[in-house]
Write an enzyme that holds these catalytic residues in place. Sequence first.
Site, PDB file in Angstrom:
ATOM      1  N   LEU A 207       0.640  -1.171   0.059  1.00 18.30           N
ATOM      2  CA  LEU A 207       0.094  -0.194  -0.122  1.00 18.30           C
ATOM      3  C   LEU A 207       0.928   1.342  -0.070  1.00 18.30           C
ATOM      4  CD1 LEU A 207      -3.021  -0.802   2.302  1.00 18.30           C
ATOM      5  CD2 LEU A 207      -3.068  -0.917  -0.289  1.00 18.30           C
ATOM      6  N   HIS A 208       1.483   1.574  -1.049  1.00 20.45           N
ATOM      7  CA  HIS A 208       2.490   2.826  -1.347  1.00 20.45           C
ATOM      8  C   HIS A 208       1.425   3.859  -1.813  1.00 20.45           C
ATOM      9  CE1 HIS A 208       2.277   1.846  -5.686  1.00 20.45           C
ATOM     10  NE2 HIS A 208       2.487   0.778  -5.437  1.00 20.45           N
ATOM     11  N   ALA A 209       1.984   4.698  -2.249  1.00 13.73           N
ATOM     12  CA  ALA A 209       1.087   6.020  -2.621  1.00 13.73           C
ATOM     13  C   ALA A 209      -0.120   5.873  -3.120  1.00 13.73           C
ATOM     14  CB  ALA A 209       1.917   7.172  -2.882  1.00 13.73           C
TER      15      ALA A 209
END
Length: 87
Positions: free
Chosen positions: A14-16
């Site tokens: 769950l990166h940007a």
Amino acid sequence: MIRFTVEVTVSGGLHARPASVLVNLLNGYRSTAKMIYNNKQANGKSILSVMALGVKTGDELTFEIDGEDEKQAVADVRALFERNFAI
């Protein structure tokens, strides 16, 4: 309240970008959305809170969604994870 767990399969966790997609989805509902990972909790409607969890690919993430439109919110969150965040 509906509690459920999903496996994060999106590359990079769950990166940007996926965090932003998830937060935008959850902000479309009146229900509250709590995310639980590694004994940490996050407000699912806050990008900073979600990213601070540090969820990686292959991790399990628990949601608690509560409110008048919780069933639709749960269905849409599950669908988002099932399609690997493809828009």
